[in-house]
Enzyme design. Structure first.
Site, PDB file in Angstrom:
ATOM      1  N   LYS A  36       0.749  -1.297   0.065  1.00 10.93           N
ATOM      2  CA  LYS A  36       0.038  -0.060   0.078  1.00 10.93           C
ATOM      3  C   LYS A  36       0.808   1.385  -0.017  1.00 10.93           C
ATOM      4  CE  LYS A  36      -0.496   0.282   4.899  1.00 10.93           C
ATOM      5  NZ  LYS A  36      -0.837  -0.461   6.086  1.00 10.93           N
ATOM      6  N   ARG A 131      -7.224  -0.564  17.020  1.00 11.98           N
ATOM      7  CA  ARG A 131      -7.719  -0.354  15.663  1.00 11.98           C
ATOM      8  C   ARG A 131      -8.286  -1.610  15.351  1.00 11.98           C
ATOM      9  NH1 ARG A 131      -3.847   0.641  10.641  1.00 11.98           N
ATOM     10  NH2 ARG A 131      -4.231  -1.502  10.446  1.00 11.98           N
TER      11      ARG A 131
HETATM   12  C1  LIG Z   1      -0.117  -1.175   6.747  1.00 13.90           C
HETATM   13  C2  LIG Z   1      -0.337  -2.370   7.558  1.00 13.90           C
HETATM   14  C3  LIG Z   1       1.020  -3.087   7.619  1.00 13.90           C
HETATM   15  C4  LIG Z   1       2.337  -2.845   7.033  1.00 13.90           C
HETATM   16  O1  LIG Z   1       2.829  -1.950   8.012  1.00 13.90           O
HETATM   17  P1  LIG Z   1       4.291  -1.330   7.842  1.00 13.90           P
HETATM   18  O2  LIG Z   1       4.538  -0.406   9.100  1.00 13.90           O
HETATM   19  O3  LIG Z   1       4.364  -0.557   6.727  1.00 13.90           O
HETATM   20  O4  LIG Z   1       5.142  -2.222   8.045  1.00 13.90           O
HETATM   21  C5  LIG Z   1       0.670  -4.319   8.328  1.00 13.90           C
HETATM   22  N1  LIG Z   1      -0.386  -4.820   8.667  1.00 13.90           N
HETATM   23  C6  LIG Z   1      -1.511  -4.047   8.488  1.00 13.90           C
HETATM   24  C7  LIG Z   1      -2.801  -4.739   9.047  1.00 13.90           C
HETATM   25  C8  LIG Z   1      -1.442  -2.877   7.797  1.00 13.90           C
HETATM   26  O5  LIG Z   1      -2.376  -1.997   7.868  1.00 13.90           O
END
Ligand SMILES: *Cc1c(COP(=O)(O)O)cnc(C)c1O
Length: 597
Positions: A36, A131
């Site tokens: 993302k 969350r």
């Molecule tokens: C964005 C996200 C990640 C990745 O997080 P980073 O800090 O970029 O490694 C992992 N799990 C979920 C559920 C996320 O929303």
């Protein structure tokens, strides 16, 4: 190159992904790459897959579809709790999803049945970050129901910390997740294949914990792309922090006051701005603004300061940096800046693709041609540095047998001293420098040439003399062109005293080197080990101001025309030394082989 743009170095991303993957694998943890942050750019997704990542995760179905349509081959995980309105698309377009609502999972089950699919889910557990996640006390109840749903396979459980509330994934939290996994497996007599402990913020927990428990998976975005650990913002060792570089153009540059003139109301975004009085400063305006990128996530590469930004402008204090209108200013990015920049349609995404072997060789050959033209006109101001025999030194060296009788491994005095320092560095590392060759007479060079020609004639009896000469000339210089005649060139390899063998440089079997294109020092198709060893060898010499040959990883020049061209010198210090000079010097000083012109 257009601006504003973001330069994306795929090699650095690949390096970060591989490094993290092998690091986490040491304790049995697989990584999922989260796309993302780069808007699921297909080139980036592909490089991750090429480097061993098998599951790609994104928060948006649109991004997952984008990768699939671009032909990216991976298992796709949806990491944002699915919208119930998109349940059908979740089943059709993704392979797996993170879930926390039973009503949504029921819908996924219906569509999975309708389309004859099995959709894998990971149930998220709330461990304090507030969350997504099912409260631990309600988890068993949910699982009991999930297990009755057709078309749904419970792949595992997971948690996400350090996002909404910045709650740290500590040992305590991870042990809790492990124990939940164990108790569920026991209670329901099932096997959970994936226990996904979190994201990039799990790095510190991982590095300090001895036992990762049942955690066998992490979902990483930020650390792969930016090489940072998000909880402290510290760089992760051995990773690149500059795989992405943002560049914008200067559109105005003037000396102006550091404080505005007039009564101050609200700015364009409804804030009351504050200003530090620094007197007159050199202010540059860049053609990029908050519409394009989260400005707070930009760090200037030069010593400048971001004063503020509007929708279309960033204003910086240029300080002492020499900027000009039309010039470029570059920034490294934090996560917020990366996400927004990658999503902005105003920013040109400049992908630097890893070079293929063919392209690399073409570049080397072009460079080499250019180099030869420049050496032909390079001026020599002979500095009369004497030739000395490395064999007479007390350095720890190994000498490769020469085809030349009574070969003395002569080098200029400065080179002799440099080799001494290199050999001492190696002594401390259980290694020894192998000197393959040093000063060569024309006769010696001719012998090498002839030897190679006759070898190739036997190997390729159908080739003409010209064809054979062409092959030989790729690696062996004709007598007059060889920098070995100056006493400023050495051929060297490294011997490992522990392993009792010559290091692997990719084209050698011990001392025997197969002459082919893979000898070009940075050839992309050699093994990781060979790449590491070449880098080690080259750095030893380059730190002593030698230059490595374009085509031979073992050949190093100092002081001669090859060196002078590469180092952009006005002239070389070492000219050609002929056999006759060297012999007369040896006669004059029989016990000490050294020599003055
Ligand atoms: C964005 C996200 C990640 C990745 O997080 P980073 O800090 O970029 O490694 C992992 N799990 C979920 C559920 C996320 O929303």
């Amino acid at each position: 190159m257009p601006t504003p743009r973001i330069d994306i170095n795929l090699n650095k991303i690949a390096h970060n992904a591989k490094t993290l993957s092998s690091l986490f694998q040491e304790k049995g943890i697989d990584i999922i790459a989260v796309t993302k942050g780069v808007c699921a750019h297909p080139h980036i997704a592909n490089i991750l897959v090429k480097n061993g990542v098998t599951i790609l995760a994104d928060s948006r179905i649109a991004n997952i579809k984008k990768m699939q349509e671009a032909g990216v081959k991976a298992t796709f995980l949806l990491i944002r709790t699915p919208m119930i309105s998109q349940s059908e698309s979740v089943v059709l377009d993704t392979d797996m999803s993170l879930n926390s609502e039973l009503s949504v999972i029921k819908k996924l089950s219906e569509f999975a049945l309708l389309h004859g699919k099995v959709h894998k889910i990971i149930l998220m557990v709330e461990l304090g970050d507030l969350r997504e996640g099912i409260l631990p006390s309600q988890l068993e109840n949910t699982i009991k129901k999930v297990l009755t749903l057709k078309g749904i396979h419970l792949e595992g459980i997971g948690t996400n910390l350090a996002c909404f509330s910045g709650v740290k994934p500590t040992t305590e939290k991870m042990e809790l997740l492990s124990s939940i996994a164990i108790s569920i497996e026991k209670k329901f007599r099932i096997k959970l294949s994936m226990i996904s402990g979190g994201n990039s913020a799990n790095y510190n927990w991982f590095s300090t914990t001895k036992d990762v428990g049942r955690i066998n998976n992490l979902r990483l975005g930020e650390s792969i792309f930016l090489g940072y650990e998000p909880l402290t913002g510290r760089p992760i060792p051995k990773l690149y922090q500059d795989a992405f570089i943002m560049t914008a153009e200067v559109i105005e540059l003037k000396n102006k006051s550091s404080v505005p003139d007039g009564e101050i109301g609200l700015d364009a975004f409804g804030n009351k701005p504050k200003f530090k009085d620094q007197g007159m400063i050199r202010r540059a305006i860049l053609a990029i603004g908050v519409q394009d990128v989260m400005v707070a996530g930009l760090t200037p590469k030069l010593d400048t300061e971001i004063l503020g930004a509007g929708s279309d402008h960033i204003i910086i204090n240029a300080k002492k940096e020499e900027l000009k209108v039309g010039g470029e200013v570059s920034f490294t990015l934090k996560y917020g800046a990366l996400v927004t920049a990658m999503n902005s349609s105003y920013i040109f995404k400049n992908i630097k693709t890893p070079i293929t072997a063919k392209e690399y060789c073409a570049i080397v050959e072009e460079k080499d041609k250019f180099h030869k033209k420049k050496t032909a006109i390079m001026v020599v101001k002979e500095n009369n540095s004497p030739l000395m025999s490395l064999q007479d030194s007390d350095f720890n060296l190994i000498f490769e047998k020469s085809i030349q009788k009574n070969y003395r491994y002569l080098v200029r005095k400065e080179v002799y001293e440099k080799i001494g320092r290199i050999s001492r560095l190696l002594d401390n590392q259980g290694k020894k420098l192998i000197i393959r060759s040093a000063w060569r007479s024309f006769e010696h060079q001719q012998k090498l040439w002839n030897q190679k020609v006759s070898f190739l004639k036997k190997k390729y009896p159908k080739k003409t003399v010209e064809e054979i000469s062409k092959i030989v000339s790729r690696f062996i210089a004709t007598e007059k062109q060889s920098t070995h005649s100056t006493g400023g060139a050495v051929d060297a390899l490294i011997y490992d005293l522990q392993k009792k063998c010559v290091l692997d440089f990719g084209t050698n079997d011990g001392l025997q080197i197969d002459l082919n294109e893979k000898c070009y020092p940075k050839h992309p198709s050699i093994s990781e080990e060979a790449r590491k060893n070449r880098k080690f060898l080259m750095e030893l010499f380059e730190n002593e101001d030698f230059v490595c040959d374009h085509k031979e990883y073992w050949h190093f020049d100092y002081g001669n025309i090859g060196w002078a061209v590469e180092k952009n010198k006005k002239y070389a210090n070492y000219g050609i030394l002929k056999e006759s000079y060297v012999q007369s010097a040896a006669l004059d000083y029989p016990d000490k082989v050294f020599f003055y012109l």
